[in-house]
Design a protein around this motif. Structure first.
Motif, PDB file in Angstrom:
ATOM      1  N   LEU A  23      -9.288  15.016   6.885  1.00 39.10           N
ATOM      2  CA  LEU A  23      -8.560  13.782   6.792  1.00 39.10           C
ATOM      3  C   LEU A  23      -9.408  12.831   6.154  1.00 39.10           C
ATOM      4  CD1 LEU A  23      -6.374  13.862   9.791  1.00 39.10           C
ATOM      5  CD2 LEU A  23      -5.616  14.124   7.663  1.00 39.10           C
ATOM      6  N   LYS A  24     -10.818  12.841   6.709  1.00 39.45           N
ATOM      7  CA  LYS A  24     -11.446  11.361   6.310  1.00 39.45           C
ATOM      8  C   LYS A  24     -11.963  11.610   4.859  1.00 39.45           C
ATOM      9  CE  LYS A  24     -13.376  10.225  10.770  1.00 39.45           C
ATOM     10  NZ  LYS A  24     -14.582  10.196  11.801  1.00 39.45           N
ATOM     11  N   ALA A  25     -12.322  12.741   4.405  1.00 37.90           N
ATOM     12  CA  ALA A  25     -12.627  13.053   3.154  1.00 37.90           C
ATOM     13  C   ALA A  25     -11.392  12.990   2.231  1.00 37.90           C
ATOM     14  CB  ALA A  25     -13.104  14.545   3.151  1.00 37.90           C
ATOM     15  N   ALA A  26     -10.068  13.322   2.679  1.00 34.64           N
ATOM     16  CA  ALA A  26      -9.042  13.128   1.978  1.00 34.64           C
ATOM     17  C   ALA A  26      -8.627  11.710   1.717  1.00 34.64           C
ATOM     18  CB  ALA A  26      -7.908  13.975   2.480  1.00 34.64           C
ATOM     19  N   ILE A  27      -8.976  11.141   2.624  1.00 36.92           N
ATOM     20  CA  ILE A  27      -8.565   9.509   2.480  1.00 36.92           C
ATOM     21  C   ILE A  27      -9.568   8.791   1.548  1.00 36.92           C
ATOM     22  CG2 ILE A  27      -8.609   7.364   3.691  1.00 36.92           C
ATOM     23  CD1 ILE A  27      -7.544   8.823   6.353  1.00 36.92           C
ATOM     24  N   VAL A  28     -10.987   9.022   1.797  1.00 31.97           N
ATOM     25  CA  VAL A  28     -12.011   8.535   0.785  1.00 31.97           C
ATOM     26  C   VAL A  28     -11.502   9.170  -0.626  1.00 31.97           C
ATOM     27  CG1 VAL A  28     -14.396   8.533   0.186  1.00 31.97           C
ATOM     28  CG2 VAL A  28     -13.710   8.626   2.691  1.00 31.97           C
ATOM     29  N   ASP A  29     -11.417  10.479  -0.887  1.00 36.24           N
ATOM     30  CA  ASP A  29     -11.053  10.937  -2.210  1.00 36.24           C
ATOM     31  C   ASP A  29      -9.737  10.266  -2.613  1.00 36.24           C
ATOM     32  OD1 ASP A  29     -13.182  12.629  -2.048  1.00 36.24           O
ATOM     33  OD2 ASP A  29     -11.764  14.553  -1.616  1.00 36.24           O
ATOM     34  N   ALA A  30      -8.733   9.874  -1.904  1.00 33.18           N
ATOM     35  CA  ALA A  30      -7.494   9.188  -2.450  1.00 33.18           C
ATOM     36  C   ALA A  30      -7.953   7.789  -2.781  1.00 33.18           C
ATOM     37  CB  ALA A  30      -6.614   9.191  -1.304  1.00 33.18           C
ATOM     38  N   VAL A  31      -8.750   7.240  -2.268  1.00 33.93           N
ATOM     39  CA  VAL A  31      -9.022   5.888  -2.432  1.00 33.93           C
ATOM     40  C   VAL A  31      -9.783   5.703  -3.881  1.00 33.93           C
ATOM     41  CG1 VAL A  31     -10.644   3.811  -1.863  1.00 33.93           C
ATOM     42  CG2 VAL A  31      -9.167   4.853  -0.118  1.00 33.93           C
ATOM     43  N   PHE A  32     -10.569   6.757  -4.092  1.00 30.27           N
ATOM     44  CA  PHE A  32     -11.377   6.881  -5.187  1.00 30.27           C
ATOM     45  C   PHE A  32     -10.599   7.061  -6.426  1.00 30.27           C
ATOM     46  CE2 PHE A  32     -14.954   5.871  -2.795  1.00 30.27           C
ATOM     47  CZ  PHE A  32     -15.680   5.205  -3.556  1.00 30.27           C
ATOM     48  N   ALA A  33      -9.621   7.943  -6.404  1.00 28.95           N
ATOM     49  CA  ALA A  33      -8.598   8.541  -7.256  1.00 28.95           C
ATOM     50  C   ALA A  33      -7.633   7.391  -7.709  1.00 28.95           C
ATOM     51  CB  ALA A  33      -7.991   9.941  -6.684  1.00 28.95           C
ATOM     52  N   GLN A  34      -7.150   6.912  -6.939  1.00 30.40           N
ATOM     53  CA  GLN A  34      -6.016   5.667  -7.206  1.00 30.40           C
ATOM     54  C   GLN A  34      -6.308   4.616  -6.284  1.00 30.40           C
ATOM     55  OE1 GLN A  34      -3.718   6.150  -9.445  1.00 30.40           O
ATOM     56  NE2 GLN A  34      -4.012   8.245 -10.027  1.00 30.40           N
ATOM     57  N   PRO A  35      -7.310   3.661  -6.558  1.00 30.69           N
ATOM     58  CA  PRO A  35      -7.345   2.604  -5.602  1.00 30.69           C
ATOM     59  C   PRO A  35      -6.499   1.496  -5.674  1.00 30.69           C
ATOM     60  CG  PRO A  35      -9.032   2.447  -7.452  1.00 30.69           C
ATOM     61  CD  PRO A  35      -8.108   3.951  -7.657  1.00 30.69           C
ATOM     62  N   ALA A  36      -5.859   1.168  -6.958  1.00 28.65           N
ATOM     63  CA  ALA A  36      -4.869   0.449  -6.969  1.00 28.65           C
ATOM     64  C   ALA A  36      -3.371   0.937  -6.411  1.00 28.65           C
ATOM     65  CB  ALA A  36      -4.168  -0.049  -8.315  1.00 28.65           C
ATOM     66  N   SER A  37      -3.198   2.182  -6.214  1.00 30.21           N
ATOM     67  CA  SER A  37      -1.870   2.615  -5.606  1.00 30.21           C
ATOM     68  C   SER A  37      -1.781   2.491  -4.145  1.00 30.21           C
ATOM     69  CB  SER A  37      -1.760   4.105  -6.178  1.00 30.21           C
ATOM     70  OG  SER A  37      -2.474   4.930  -5.700  1.00 30.21           O
ATOM     71  N   CYS A  38      -3.143   2.412  -3.340  1.00 30.03           N
ATOM     72  CA  CYS A  38      -3.033   2.406  -2.131  1.00 30.03           C
ATOM     73  C   CYS A  38      -3.663   1.058  -1.443  1.00 30.03           C
ATOM     74  CB  CYS A  38      -3.687   3.722  -1.363  1.00 30.03           C
ATOM     75  SG  CYS A  38      -5.300   4.007  -2.043  1.00 30.03           S
ATOM     76  N   PRO A  39      -3.315   0.096  -1.528  1.00 30.67           N
ATOM     77  CA  PRO A  39      -3.641  -1.165  -1.050  1.00 30.67           C
ATOM     78  C   PRO A  39      -3.775  -1.199   0.308  1.00 30.67           C
ATOM     79  CG  PRO A  39      -1.580  -1.789  -1.791  1.00 30.67           C
ATOM     80  CD  PRO A  39      -1.832  -0.368  -2.198  1.00 30.67           C
ATOM     81  N   LEU A  40      -5.025  -1.082   0.865  1.00 29.21           N
ATOM     82  CA  LEU A  40      -5.064  -1.026   2.438  1.00 29.21           C
ATOM     83  C   LEU A  40      -5.675  -2.213   2.771  1.00 29.21           C
ATOM     84  CD1 LEU A  40      -6.103   2.842   2.346  1.00 29.21           C
ATOM     85  CD2 LEU A  40      -3.918   1.816   2.725  1.00 29.21           C
ATOM     86  N   GLN A  87     -23.479   4.703  -2.691  1.00 31.11           N
ATOM     87  CA  GLN A  87     -23.372   3.448  -1.747  1.00 31.11           C
ATOM     88  C   GLN A  87     -21.732   3.018  -1.688  1.00 31.11           C
ATOM     89  OE1 GLN A  87     -26.303   4.063  -0.635  1.00 31.11           O
ATOM     90  NE2 GLN A  87     -26.275   1.618  -0.039  1.00 31.11           N
ATOM     91  N   LEU A  88     -21.120   2.872  -2.362  1.00 28.57           N
ATOM     92  CA  LEU A  88     -19.832   2.530  -2.302  1.00 28.57           C
ATOM     93  C   LEU A  88     -18.855   3.684  -1.532  1.00 28.57           C
ATOM     94  CD1 LEU A  88     -17.719   0.450  -2.929  1.00 28.57           C
ATOM     95  CD2 LEU A  88     -17.182   1.332  -5.269  1.00 28.57           C
ATOM     96  N   ARG A  89     -18.992   4.837  -1.821  1.00 33.77           N
ATOM     97  CA  ARG A  89     -18.220   5.786  -1.163  1.00 33.77           C
ATOM     98  C   ARG A  89     -18.717   5.789   0.315  1.00 33.77           C
ATOM     99  NH1 ARG A  89     -15.506   9.506  -3.680  1.00 33.77           N
ATOM    100  NH2 ARG A  89     -14.883  11.388  -2.822  1.00 33.77           N
ATOM    101  N   LEU A  90     -20.044   5.691   0.615  1.00 36.33           N
ATOM    102  CA  LEU A  90     -20.599   5.624   1.907  1.00 36.33           C
ATOM    103  C   LEU A  90     -19.795   4.520   2.684  1.00 36.33           C
ATOM    104  CD1 LEU A  90     -24.287   6.335   1.810  1.00 36.33           C
ATOM    105  CD2 LEU A  90     -22.380   7.966   2.779  1.00 36.33           C
ATOM    106  N   GLN A  91     -19.846   3.185   2.123  1.00 32.65           N
ATOM    107  CA  GLN A  91     -18.815   2.109   2.506  1.00 32.65           C
ATOM    108  C   GLN A  91     -17.571   2.291   2.833  1.00 32.65           C
ATOM    109  OE1 GLN A  91     -19.967  -1.008  -0.331  1.00 32.65           O
ATOM    110  NE2 GLN A  91     -21.249  -2.052   1.095  1.00 32.65           N
ATOM    111  N   VAL A  92     -16.884   3.088   1.846  1.00 28.53           N
ATOM    112  CA  VAL A  92     -15.365   3.437   2.194  1.00 28.53           C
ATOM    113  C   VAL A  92     -15.459   4.273   3.343  1.00 28.53           C
ATOM    114  CG1 VAL A  92     -13.354   4.579   1.189  1.00 28.53           C
ATOM    115  CG2 VAL A  92     -14.743   2.903  -0.079  1.00 28.53           C
ATOM    116  N   ARG A  93     -16.254   5.235   3.473  1.00 24.03           N
ATOM    117  CA  ARG A  93     -16.389   6.216   4.736  1.00 24.03           C
ATOM    118  C   ARG A  93     -16.321   5.637   5.812  1.00 24.03           C
ATOM    119  NH1 ARG A  93     -20.770  10.378   4.857  1.00 24.03           N
ATOM    120  NH2 ARG A  93     -21.146   9.896   6.865  1.00 24.03           N
TER     121      ARG A  93
END
Length: 105
Positions: A23-40, A87-93
């Protein structure tokens, strides 16, 4: 693959550790795939860096400078971009991990 040991300080998760990891990997991948479509809300301060990173990957390379050979400069830029991306991916994770801790707590 062994299940991680849980110590007395760690929170009990509502998910199996494999499911939580997926789930965590899927959330991180989703953030990087479509960052504007998931404003969290918990990612607001990272939204612009993610969008900049994605835009830089889509833009054409800049002409090389005079100080280095074109190949060397491209390699250095690519290494810097890769480092920034990691670095950015680690921050999101880390944010995702924190969110899961809140859900468990």
């Amino acid at each position: 693959v062994e299940e991680p040991q849980e110590d007395a300080c760690s929170a009990i998760s509502p998910f199996q550790w494999e499911d939580e990891r997926a789930l965590k990997a899927a959330i991180v991948d989703a953030v990087f795939a479509q960052p504007a479509s998931c404003p969290l809300p918990w990612l607001l301060d990272l939204e612009r860096p993610v969008q900049r990173l994605l835009a830089s990957k889509q833009s054409p390379p800049q002409p090389p400078g005079e100080s280095c050979s074109p190949h060397q400069e491209e390699k250095e830029e690519e290494e810097e971009e890769n480092y920034d991306a990691v670095q950015l991916r680690l921050q999101v994770r880390d944010r995702v991990d924190f969110m899961f801790q809140k859900l468990s707590g």
